[in-house]
Design an enzyme around this catalytic site. Sequence first.
Site, mmCIF file in Angstrom:
data_model
loop_
_atom_site.group_PDB
_atom_site.id
_atom_site.type_symbol
_atom_site.label_atom_id
_atom_site.label_comp_id
_atom_site.label_asym_id
_atom_site.label_seq_id
_atom_site.Cartn_x
_atom_site.Cartn_y
_atom_site.Cartn_z
ATOM 1 N N PHE A 88 0.828 -1.215 0.000
ATOM 2 C CA PHE A 88 0.000 0.000 0.000
ATOM 3 C C PHE A 88 0.862 1.264 0.000
ATOM 4 O O PHE A 88 0.442 2.317 -0.437
ATOM 5 C CB PHE A 88 -0.926 0.020 1.219
ATOM 6 N N HIS A 115 -23.643 -0.269 13.186
ATOM 7 C CA HIS A 115 -24.855 -1.056 12.882
ATOM 8 C C HIS A 115 -26.035 -0.732 13.805
ATOM 9 O O HIS A 115 -27.155 -0.503 13.355
ATOM 10 C CB HIS A 115 -24.560 -2.551 12.999
HETATM 11 C C1 BG6 Z 1 -19.146 -6.660 11.562
HETATM 12 C C2 BG6 Z 1 -18.402 -6.725 12.869
HETATM 13 O O1 BG6 Z 1 -19.303 -5.338 11.147
HETATM 14 O O2 BG6 Z 1 -20.427 -7.267 11.731
HETATM 15 C C3 BG6 Z 1 -18.269 -8.148 13.343
HETATM 16 O O3 BG6 Z 1 -17.103 -6.165 12.701
HETATM 17 C C4 BG6 Z 1 -19.626 -8.816 13.405
HETATM 18 O O4 BG6 Z 1 -17.639 -8.218 14.608
HETATM 19 C C5 BG6 Z 1 -20.379 -8.626 12.102
HETATM 20 O O5 BG6 Z 1 -19.418 -10.187 13.643
HETATM 21 C C6 BG6 Z 1 -21.805 -9.124 12.220
HETATM 22 O O6 BG6 Z 1 -22.388 -9.109 10.966
HETATM 23 P P1 BG6 Z 1 -23.524 -10.157 10.568
HETATM 24 O O7 BG6 Z 1 -23.987 -9.702 9.231
HETATM 25 O O8 BG6 Z 1 -22.883 -11.507 10.559
HETATM 26 O O9 BG6 Z 1 -24.565 -10.052 11.638
#
Ligand code: BG6
Length: 505
Positions: free
Chosen positions: A91, A244
Amino acid sequence: MENKIEPCMTIIFGATGDLMNRKLLPAFYKLEFENLLHKSSKIIAFARKEKSNEQFRKEVLKSTKKFSKLKINDKVWKRLANKIFYHQSEFQDVKGFNRLKTLIKKICTKSAACNRVFYLSAPPSFFETIIANLKKNDLTASSGWSRIVFEKPFGHDLRSAKKLNESIKKAFKEKQIYRIDHYVGKELVQNLLVLRFANSIFEPVWNKKYIDHVQITVAEELGIGTRGNYYDKFGALKDMVQNHMLQLVALTAMEPPVRLDAYDLREEKVKVLRSIEQFTLKDVKNRTVRSQYGAGEINGKRVNAYRNEEKIDKKSNTETFVALKLNINNWRWEGIPFYLRTGKRLKERVAEINIVFKQNHSVLFDEYVKHTEPNMLIVRIQPEEGISLQFSAKVPGKKMIVDNVRMDFCHECRFGPNSLDAYERLLYDITIGDQTLFTSWDMVEHSWKIVDKITKAWRHGKVSNYNPDSWGPKEADKLIEKDGRRWYKPQKPSYSELLQNDSKQ
Ligand code: BG6
């Protein structure tokens, strides 16, 4: 999805990593399968190790077979494989970027405008270097459009996020920047807007008058796996809540947007974050819980304590579980708490939003509904996508007995198993230039403002421990119980047996 699919080149930095294998390649395969990739599109895999195109294509065929939900069809794979090129470089290596420029020129065929997507799936510590090298080599300017995609984490606090944003802005405008939050791409998360604003039965009761509180659970059965290096610095609050979970809060709580476009939608979501009451030191004590998984058993198998996982400091104080109570101080939600919990190594993998309605006090049935659960609308994001409505009904028989029943909408039973997964949808949206499902800078800024207050207060004190295979520590129960409420245990919907999630189609 009626927008025109344009050809483009997606240059993926960090192309031999986990994300590429688990999510991006299966997503590209699905898009190819659905004819949603333009025939002149290309994928350039940028990574450190020396490899030929052939060698890389062979390797990714293996991983795509492993992680794709679809069975790999030779013809479709061949079409996709011909689009994939490997480019070796560090990079930091300016010359490597210069060679990239030459490669782009070479494979940018006449029919394909040289539109570019720079996808940063590299460790965040390289983000600024990569952007500087793109700029130095004049790679961001092309005869077509160019866009840049970031995987989270976008900074590790407000200060670092601002710094990163400043360096991106030197090379890209906000309308070229796509910050991914893959939860927003999940089908049932997208469905929240339709549920709320396309139905006459829900919106009138979606407020403080009828709703008692909201619970959001994102539970994972898995531990941190091989991601110790990253996770130990971040923890559940920054890994899940900052992005999220706050997206889920925003979509659940937002006002109707003027239009269904990126600008209006993102504006409304930011307003929710701005209305979230900032945590004081005292609030952090009273309204947050952090904990870390200990050793235990999951499905009869011994699992390590977090502190004994690979690459984790034996004295680590990083949380793998968080529970929070958020207050949204606006007209719609004043006085209505949002309880959030998320963690690893919990009882099962499930993500759901529970809208819990106020109990109906009526002279007629007060006595009978005392022991029932309140009316609830449950948006099941995963694993079995769907929406359930819980209400009270009479149990058959001569006596008046009232119990809870659920009406379940099964997404897959109604629409089939082939809807686009989060990454498929997001990759597609990037190519058509739709930023609706991506995080705006304002969202990033306001979510860090909330999270920074909590991490600051957490500097002192220690995490508690919880048992794997549980729903988290006792403190999380206390957090909600002191308000006279309780967490509702996620229930398998009635249709779960109909679904065979694991079988390849
Ligand atoms: C990611 C996190 O953004 O989302 C992870 O970094 C987590 O730690 C994951 O496991 C969960 O995503 P999903 O779609 O499997 O619920």
